[in-house]
Design a protein around this motif. Structure first.
Motif, PDB file in Angstrom:
ATOM      1  N   TRP A 309       0.850  -1.197   0.000  1.00  0.00           N
ATOM      2  CA  TRP A 309       0.000   0.000   0.000  1.00  0.00           C
ATOM      3  C   TRP A 309       0.879   1.238   0.000  1.00  0.00           C
ATOM      4  O   TRP A 309       2.067   1.175   0.325  1.00  0.00           O
ATOM      5  N   VAL A 310       0.271   2.371  -0.299  1.00  0.00           N
ATOM      6  CA  VAL A 310       1.079   3.591  -0.405  1.00  0.00           C
ATOM      7  C   VAL A 310       1.740   3.942   0.931  1.00  0.00           C
ATOM      8  O   VAL A 310       2.847   4.475   0.976  1.00  0.00           O
ATOM      9  N   THR A 311       1.067   3.630   2.042  1.00  0.00           N
ATOM     10  CA  THR A 311       1.635   3.957   3.351  1.00  0.00           C
ATOM     11  C   THR A 311       2.980   3.252   3.536  1.00  0.00           C
ATOM     12  O   THR A 311       3.930   3.838   4.063  1.00  0.00           O
ATOM     13  N   GLY A 312       3.063   2.016   3.064  1.00  0.00           N
ATOM     14  CA  GLY A 312       4.334   1.297   3.133  1.00  0.00           C
ATOM     15  C   GLY A 312       5.390   1.912   2.225  1.00  0.00           C
ATOM     16  O   GLY A 312       6.568   1.996   2.586  1.00  0.00           O
ATOM     17  N   GLY A 387      -5.607   5.825   7.380  1.00  0.00           N
ATOM     18  CA  GLY A 387      -6.393   4.870   6.597  1.00  0.00           C
ATOM     19  C   GLY A 387      -7.875   5.114   6.620  1.00  0.00           C
ATOM     20  O   GLY A 387      -8.585   4.805   5.671  1.00  0.00           O
ATOM     21  N   GLU A 388      -8.384   5.649   7.711  1.00  0.00           N
ATOM     22  CA  GLU A 388      -9.819   5.902   7.836  1.00  0.00           C
ATOM     23  C   GLU A 388     -10.002   6.830   9.037  1.00  0.00           C
ATOM     24  O   GLU A 388      -9.085   6.992   9.839  1.00  0.00           O
ATOM     25  N   PRO A 389     -11.182   7.397   9.151  1.00  0.00           N
ATOM     26  CA  PRO A 389     -11.405   8.240  10.323  1.00  0.00           C
ATOM     27  C   PRO A 389     -11.281   7.379  11.584  1.00  0.00           C
ATOM     28  O   PRO A 389     -11.721   6.233  11.592  1.00  0.00           O
ATOM     29  N   THR A 416      -3.427   7.479  -1.652  1.00  0.00           N
ATOM     30  CA  THR A 416      -2.448   6.953  -2.614  1.00  0.00           C
ATOM     31  C   THR A 416      -2.036   8.076  -3.578  1.00  0.00           C
ATOM     32  O   THR A 416      -0.860   8.241  -3.910  1.00  0.00           O
ATOM     33  N   GLU A 417      -3.017   8.855  -3.995  1.00  0.00           N
ATOM     34  CA  GLU A 417      -2.791   9.903  -4.993  1.00  0.00           C
ATOM     35  C   GLU A 417      -1.951  11.066  -4.469  1.00  0.00           C
ATOM     36  O   GLU A 417      -1.376  11.807  -5.261  1.00  0.00           O
ATOM     37  N   THR A 418      -1.930  11.267  -3.160  1.00  0.00           N
ATOM     38  CA  THR A 418      -1.254  12.469  -2.637  1.00  0.00           C
ATOM     39  C   THR A 418       0.204  12.215  -2.271  1.00  0.00           C
ATOM     40  O   THR A 418       0.929  13.162  -1.978  1.00  0.00           O
ATOM     41  N   PHE A 499     -10.115  16.937  -6.747  1.00  0.00           N
ATOM     42  CA  PHE A 499     -11.219  16.390  -5.953  1.00  0.00           C
ATOM     43  C   PHE A 499     -10.758  15.103  -5.268  1.00  0.00           C
ATOM     44  O   PHE A 499     -10.303  14.170  -5.917  1.00  0.00           O
ATOM     45  N   THR A 500     -10.884  15.079  -3.935  1.00  0.00           N
ATOM     46  CA  THR A 500     -10.338  13.955  -3.166  1.00  0.00           C
ATOM     47  C   THR A 500     -11.264  12.751  -3.098  1.00  0.00           C
ATOM     48  O   THR A 500     -10.819  11.654  -2.783  1.00  0.00           O
ATOM     49  N   GLY A 501     -12.572  12.964  -3.320  1.00  0.00           N
ATOM     50  CA  GLY A 501     -13.531  11.871  -3.134  1.00  0.00           C
ATOM     51  C   GLY A 501     -14.018  11.761  -1.701  1.00  0.00           C
ATOM     52  O   GLY A 501     -14.860  10.929  -1.386  1.00  0.00           O
ATOM     53  N   ILE A 522     -15.451   2.097  -0.888  1.00  0.00           N
ATOM     54  CA  ILE A 522     -15.629   1.828   0.532  1.00  0.00           C
ATOM     55  C   ILE A 522     -14.274   1.545   1.163  1.00  0.00           C
ATOM     56  O   ILE A 522     -13.313   1.221   0.474  1.00  0.00           O
ATOM     57  N   ASN A 523     -14.226   1.714   2.465  1.00  0.00           N
ATOM     58  CA  ASN A 523     -12.970   1.624   3.174  1.00  0.00           C
ATOM     59  C   ASN A 523     -13.068   0.458   4.163  1.00  0.00           C
ATOM     60  O   ASN A 523     -13.665   0.573   5.217  1.00  0.00           O
ATOM     61  N   VAL A 524     -12.489  -0.662   3.787  1.00  0.00           N
ATOM     62  CA  VAL A 524     -12.585  -1.874   4.591  1.00  0.00           C
ATOM     63  C   VAL A 524     -11.252  -2.090   5.297  1.00  0.00           C
ATOM     64  O   VAL A 524     -10.243  -2.315   4.631  1.00  0.00           O
ATOM     65  N   HIS A 527      -8.465  -0.335   3.867  1.00  0.00           N
ATOM     66  CA  HIS A 527      -8.113  -0.612   2.477  1.00  0.00           C
ATOM     67  C   HIS A 527      -9.221  -0.140   1.569  1.00  0.00           C
ATOM     68  O   HIS A 527     -10.394  -0.367   1.809  1.00  0.00           O
ATOM     69  N   ARG A 528      -8.825   0.480   0.465  1.00  0.00           N
ATOM     70  CA  ARG A 528      -9.808   1.009  -0.473  1.00  0.00           C
ATOM     71  C   ARG A 528     -10.317  -0.063  -1.388  1.00  0.00           C
ATOM     72  O   ARG A 528      -9.560  -0.798  -1.981  1.00  0.00           O
ATOM     73  N   MET A 529     -11.643  -0.099  -1.535  1.00  0.00           N
ATOM     74  CA  MET A 529     -12.250  -1.109  -2.382  1.00  0.00           C
ATOM     75  C   MET A 529     -13.313  -0.394  -3.210  1.00  0.00           C
ATOM     76  O   MET A 529     -14.155   0.309  -2.664  1.00  0.00           O
TER      77      MET A 529
HETATM   78  C1  6R9 Z   1      -3.048   6.658   2.952  1.00  0.00           C
HETATM   79  C2  6R9 Z   1      -4.257   5.911   2.507  1.00  0.00           C
HETATM   80  C3  6R9 Z   1      -7.332   6.986   0.970  1.00  0.00           C
HETATM   81  C4  6R9 Z   1      -8.675   7.200   1.650  1.00  0.00           C
HETATM   82  C5  6R9 Z   1      -9.011   8.648   1.827  1.00  0.00           C
HETATM   83  C6  6R9 Z   1      -9.936   8.611   3.037  1.00  0.00           C
HETATM   84  C7  6R9 Z   1      -9.341   7.510   3.895  1.00  0.00           C
HETATM   85  C8  6R9 Z   1      -7.045   7.880   4.911  1.00  0.00           C
HETATM   86  C9  6R9 Z   1      -7.544   8.955   6.734  1.00  0.00           C
HETATM   87  C10 6R9 Z   1      -8.738   8.714   6.023  1.00  0.00           C
HETATM   88  C11 6R9 Z   1      -9.960   9.815   7.642  1.00  0.00           C
HETATM   89  C12 6R9 Z   1      -7.633   9.666   7.991  1.00  0.00           C
HETATM   90  N1  6R9 Z   1      -8.391   8.028   4.897  1.00  0.00           N
HETATM   91  N2  6R9 Z   1      -6.529   8.432   6.030  1.00  0.00           N
HETATM   92  N3  6R9 Z   1      -9.941   9.147   6.470  1.00  0.00           N
HETATM   93  N4  6R9 Z   1      -8.875  10.075   8.390  1.00  0.00           N
HETATM   94  N5  6R9 Z   1      -6.560   9.922   8.756  1.00  0.00           N
HETATM   95  O1  6R9 Z   1      -5.008   5.400   3.301  1.00  0.00           O
HETATM   96  O2  6R9 Z   1      -4.452   5.871   1.139  1.00  0.00           O
HETATM   97  O3  6R9 Z   1      -5.535   3.656   0.553  1.00  0.00           O
HETATM   98  O4  6R9 Z   1      -5.483   5.620  -1.050  1.00  0.00           O
HETATM   99  O5  6R9 Z   1      -6.982   5.614   0.966  1.00  0.00           O
HETATM  100  O6  6R9 Z   1      -8.645   6.651   2.968  1.00  0.00           O
HETATM  101  O7  6R9 Z   1     -11.217   8.246   2.642  1.00  0.00           O
HETATM  102  O8  6R9 Z   1      -9.608   9.173   0.665  1.00  0.00           O
HETATM  103  P1  6R9 Z   1      -5.597   5.133   0.345  1.00  0.00           P
END
Ligand code: 6R9
Length: 651
Positions: A309-312, A387-389, A416-418, A499-501, A522-524, A527-529
């Motif tokens: 993943w991009v974090t790695g 990764g998520e809130p 990933t994009e940033t 636009f971040t989505g 969705i964020n599982v 991980h983005r799916m």
């Molecule tokens: C680095 C990573 C990106 C999506 C992003 C958002 C969610 C990531 C977050 C967060 C709330 C945080 N996200 N970090 N939401 N607080 N600190 O996760 O990249 O796999 O591309 O996912 O993850 O929805 O748009 P990626």
């Protein structure tokens, strides 16, 4: 437990020497926005250049001509920045600490000198296989040091790597090999994780059946397990490394040459290849790693993400190594052999900065604080999440039980994009609020727009969609092979903005709160799916006529995958078929895409023009069907009652 989340959480004592002090943040941020050329022109000198740049920023967000270039006439090599330049002062310092899956196996400390030799040899192996500048190399490896060697070896010779997460299936691997046009794939025999093994080489064999027969396969013999072998195609990379020269001259690269491609999910069925640059990306990863974690010489830094993943990419490999840091690489999982493994590893290696995902915190929280309390965590100084809130309960648990109230928590919002962190607190400078990513990093201009009109929401106490108004060096440059798709995905909906989505609220203090995706992503478990990806996998099954996939709140994963499935005429639903569909999605995409709930849907709610009303399906999946809204435009409102009656999530 109710938690006060509106107030600021004071910076714990002991951060008087943090790299960024409270007064510095506002000043540095203001300068980064008012004079980007001056600010980044100076920061760019963090990197070692073969030829320095004369031009700093050259970017355009206008639809139809989107173009992002930073330091464009500079020449450098990323592996030199991550290795060679540290050799005079740090040859004997650990660059990577490898902690294996099995706690009874010894950890390995790989010094910068050793890293240098391994990467040079690995690069010479790639050259011997005919890999040239600009060629794509797919890496399908577990969390072992060879993954970092492979990445840096590509960077050394100017090849573009594309890592495929080792949890992806052969089909997903084949799609990425084909889309990137890779010449070579690097894998391992088998990968132990949590005491179980994944057969990566045989997955690769299966993938390569769907690829050009010119694609070569380098195999890292990691466990020594028996695998099949095709002479002429498969190469034992570790054996070969012994035979080649330990010197490989670095290839001078342009600042804007792609460093890597990383595939990520979007709103359509096909993942896109996010392309990152050499200079802008590396600089941004290095700078955020240093400031956001308050990284100081001698610190031991641990990011628990996977290099897939991009974090790695940014915070196990490129950011830390560009800073001459010691980065910990962990092959295992948080809950094996027991729920204390993370904390045992922190204690064993004296970890100073620890960076993980809310889903891991929630899982460990469920096991009780006694697993944390068994270990001495006094080395920890900064904690991070990504990764998520993060829900305030998990934040407070992390703060109290892991950080003992002494460690600032940085909640880092990015994508990933940033390339690197975009909105995050800073340990010594920005006070946290549990659940808020707080304030923008230097050079980042977030804006909140009204979702439907696109109007900029000025001032504080506003809500809408999150966009970024101007470029930053770590921004993705294009979608591999499809610049049009890059522009349409990120710049079309709100002209002039990236636009971040994500949806977002800016509170009375100007703090940002990410509310989650507003698109069909969705964020599982962080991980983005893409829901469309899971749908196309489901409808590819011979017994499935139609499928609609939505997310629903899941106590551990953040979101779970809820699939509505309409079967072909004459096919009867059964538990066997449900299990079969689960297995099918696992093989089509990978275990992370397996639906948590499958509901048999004789019909789906559609508009008269045939559009599936996902809003309604989301509500039913959330068990919140009291608030369905207007369903009068449905072609057959009757299907809704039936779906409600048979819903799978009764919260
Ligand atoms: C680095 C990573 C990106 C999506 C992003 C958002 C969610 C990531 C977050 C967060 C709330 C945080 N996200 N970090 N939401 N607080 N600190 O996760 O990249 O796999 O591309 O996912 O993850 O929805 O748009 P990626």
């Amino acid at each position: 437990m109710t938690i006060e989340t509106s107030g600021k959480h004071p910076i714990p004592p002991g951060f008087g020497d943090a790299l960024v002090q409270p007064g510095d943040y506002a000043r540095m941020y203001a300068e980064s926005i008012s004079d980007p050329d001056g600010f980044w022109g100076r920061e760019g000198r963090r990197l070692d250049w073969i030829h320095p740049y004369s031009r700093v920023k050259n970017t355009d967000f206008a639809m139809g001509q989107v173009s992002v270039k930073w330091f464009e006439d500079g020449i450098l090599n990323a592996s030199v920045n991550c290795i060679d330049r540290h050799l005079p002062g740090r040859a004997n310092q650990a660059a990577i600490i490898f902690e294996p899956d099995d706690p009874d196996q010894p950890a390995r400390h790989i010094t910068y000198a050793e890293l240098s030799e391994k990467v040079n040899r690995f690069a010479n192996v790639l050259l011997s296989q005919g890999v040239m500048r600009g060629d794509r190399v797919v890496i399908y490896l577990p969390m072992i040091p060879e993954a970092a060697y492979a990445m840096l070896a590509c960077a050394r010779i100017g090849a573009i790597h594309s890592i495929v997460f080792a949890g992806f299936s052969p089909d997903a691997l084949a799609n990425r090999i084909n889309d990137s046009g890779a010449k070579l794939v690097i894998t391992a025999d088998t990968a132990p994780r949590g005491g179980r093994k994944t057969a990566l080489k045989s997955n690769t064999d299966a993938a390569l059946l769907h690829c050009s027969d010119r694609v070569r396969c380098l195999v890292v013999r990691h466990t020594g397990d028996q695998t099949s072998w095709i002479d002429g195609r498969d190469v034992d990379v570790l054996a070969m490394m012994e035979q080649v020269s330990p010197d490989c001259p670095p290839r001078p690269m342009n600042a804007e040459d792609p460093l890597f491609i990383l595939y990520t999910s979007g709103s359509t069925g096909k993942p896109k290849g996010v392309v990152h640059s050499t200079a802008g990306y590396l600089l941004y990863a290095a700078m955020t790693h240093q400031y956001v974690f308050d990284y100081k010489d001698g610190d031991i830094f641990w990011c628990t993400a996977d290099v897939g993943w991009v974090t790695g990419h940014s915070y196990i490999v490129y950011g830390p190594l560009a800073n001459g840091a010691t980065t910990l690489m962990f092959e295992g999982v948080p809950t094996w052999p027991d729920a204390g493994r993370f904390w045992a590893v922190c204690e064993k290696h004296g970890v100073n900065q620890f960076y993980t995902a809310p889903t891991a915190i929630r899982a460990l929280m469920g096991q009780g604080p006694e697993w944390v309390e068994k270990h001495d965590l006094s080395s920890l100084r900064v904690l991070g999440t990504v990764g998520e809130p993060i829900n305030p309960e998990a934040w407070v648990w992390y703060d109290r039980h892991v950080g003992k109230g002494r460690c600032p928590i940085v909640d880092t919002w990015w994508q990933t994009e940033t390339g690197g962190h975009m909105i995050t607190s800073l340990p010594g400078a920005i006070e946290a609020k549990p659940g808020s990513a707080t304030l923008p990093f230097f050079g980042v201009r977030p804006v909140v727009l009204d979702a439907s009109s696109g109007a900029v929401q000025e001032g504080d106490g506003v809500e809408g969609v999150l966009c970024i108004a101007d470029s930053w060096p770590g921004q993705m440059r294009t979608v591999w092979g499809d610049h049009q798709r890059f522009m349409e995905t990120y710049f079309q909906q709100y002209p002039g903005y990236y636009f971040t989505g994500d949806g977002c609220r800016r509170d009375e203090d100007g703090y940002y709160w990410i509310t989650g995706r507003v698109d069909d992503v969705i964020n599982v478990s962080g991980h983005r799916m893409g829901t469309a990806e899971v749908e196309s996998a489901l409808v590819a099954h011979e017994k499935v006529a139609e499928a609609a996939v939505v997310g629903y709140p899941h106590p551990l994963k953040g979101q779970g995958i809820y699939a509505y499935v309409t079967l072909m005429n004459g096919v009867e639903p059964s538990d066997e078929l449900r299990a079969d569909l689960e297995k099918w999605v696992r093989t089509e995409i990978g275990p992370i895409a397996k639906p948590d709930l499958i509901q048999w849907a004789p019909g789906l709610p559609k508009t008269r023009s045939g559009k599936i009303m996902r809003r309604i399906l989301r509500k039913i999946a959330e068990d919140d069907f009291g608030a369905l809204g207007d369903i009068s435009t449905l072609a057959d409102p009757g299907v809704v009652d039936q779906l409600i009656e048979n819903r799978m999530n009764r919260a």
